[in-house]
Motif scaffolding. Structure first.
Motif, PDB file in Angstrom:
ATOM      1  N   ALA A  68      -2.981   2.950   2.635  1.00 53.45           N
ATOM      2  CA  ALA A  68      -4.741   2.416   2.552  1.00 53.45           C
ATOM      3  C   ALA A  68      -5.009   1.818   3.665  1.00 53.45           C
ATOM      4  O   ALA A  68      -6.154   1.547   4.228  1.00 53.45           O
ATOM      5  N   ALA A 129     -10.004  -0.588  -5.288  1.00 62.84           N
ATOM      6  CA  ALA A 129     -10.817   0.911  -5.366  1.00 62.84           C
ATOM      7  C   ALA A 129     -12.026  -0.783  -3.800  1.00 62.84           C
ATOM      8  O   ALA A 129     -11.341  -0.274  -2.832  1.00 62.84           O
ATOM      9  N   HIS A 132      -9.335  -1.858  -0.549  1.00 64.00           N
ATOM     10  CA  HIS A 132      -8.795  -0.537   0.120  1.00 64.00           C
ATOM     11  C   HIS A 132      -8.299  -1.192   1.541  1.00 64.00           C
ATOM     12  O   HIS A 132      -9.423  -1.784   1.871  1.00 64.00           O
TER      13      HIS A 132
END
Length: 316
Positions: A68, A129, A132
């Motif tokens: 990521a 999330a 990230h």
């Protein structure tokens, strides 16, 4: 009308048979192509999305986070969309909209970053999330909840923690910590070897060496006198922030700040002078902690006499 001769019948049958063979060949070719395509897609998907057997939880999570990180932080429109929809979620036991947005604002300012979260909850996938490209680690008291969430959220790195404290004992624990502020419960120390009753010293060793940029204290539970309470998580956070060898401060966010334990412990170990005014909410305290500082006090004005006096007040 003349009947069809034997030769004509044979020619017609041959033509029909040839036509069927062509159709069968076309069908077989299409089926083979579809099978090959499916095999290649599935192989690629599982090769990139699954870790090989025998890989540890940390290795798998780290690989996912490293991948990521190559993409950097989330684009702002995506970041804002996630916060927007999370704010309208109807999940039970979730944070208020204002708390979600306040925490998200810190993550936007500091991310991608090293984020440590005490407690797993409805917002856990959101923090993962929003960060990230960084590393997000969760610590929770419930071993079964950790095992439940990990396979449902790829990349989630979580560890269970065994707490020995109780909310009903928080004033006695605080008084003991104040008395040993220059010894076992000092603000700068190696928590792995700490004998302070408020120190969490059974985490994976490498977590103590991480330079945490943001710490969110949203656990463990503290709703009744028998709950562990957030005394250890607040104290441990204060020590981690001060003991780390780094050039940047740590943003510490304490959820449920409108409760007594969270307020009293934050005042003692995170300090009013480090409170960031205007960036939290009534139920979210925001502190900015810098590494280093005095070896025997967390806040300015704390000394042996003040500690003794404060200890007497907490017992009244």
């Amino acid at each position: 009308m003349k009947s069809m001769g034997s030769r004509d019948k044979l020619q017609a049958a041959a033509a029909a048979s040839g036509h069927r063979r062509v159709l069968l060949l076309v069908f077989a070719s299409c089926f083979a192509f579809a099978t090959l395509f499916t095999f290649l897609y599935t192989s690629d998907h599982f090769t990139s999305g699954s870790s090989p057997s025998g890989v540890s939880r940390y290795s798998s999570a780290s690989s996912s986070i490293s991948g990521a990180g190559a993409g950097g932080a989330l684009p702002l429109p995506v970041f804002d969309a996630l916060v927007h929809y999370a704010s309208f979620s109807n999940a039970t036991h979730r944070m208020t909209d204002t708390d979600i947005r306040a925490i998200s604002a810190i993550l936007r300012a500091r991310g991608p970053c090293n984020l440590l979260v005490f407690g797993l909850g409805a917002e856990s996938p959101l923090w993962l999330a929003l960060n990230h490209g960084g590393r997000t680690v969760y610590l929770d008291e419930n071993e079964f909840y950790v095992k439940y969430l990990e396979p449902r959220h790829p990349g989630l790195e979580a560890y269970d923690v065994s707490y020995t404290t109780k909310v009903r004992d928080f004033r006695d624990l605080l008084a003991a910590a104040q008395k040993s502020r220059a010894a076992e419960c000092r603000p700068v120390q190696n928590l792995l070897f700490s004998e302070c009753r408020l120190a969490i010293n059974d985490l994976p060793n490498e977590l103590y060496d991480v330079a945490w940029d943001v710490v969110l204290v949203d656990g463990p539970s503290g709703w009744n006198p028998s709950s562990p309470g957030r005394m250890p998580s607040i104290f441990t956070t204060a020590v981690l922030a001060r003991s780390g060898a780094k050039g940047r401060p740590t943003d510490v966010l304490v959820h449920d700040f409108n409760f007594e334990v969270e307020q009293v412990l934050s005042k003692e170990f995170l300090c009013d002078e480090n409170r960031v005014q205007g960036s939290g909410t009534p139920s979210l305290g925001h502190f900015l902690i810098r590494a280093g500082g005095p070896k025997d006090s967390f806040c300015s004005g704390q000394d042996s006499a003040a500690a003794a006096s404060s200890g007497e007040k907490t017992r009244k």
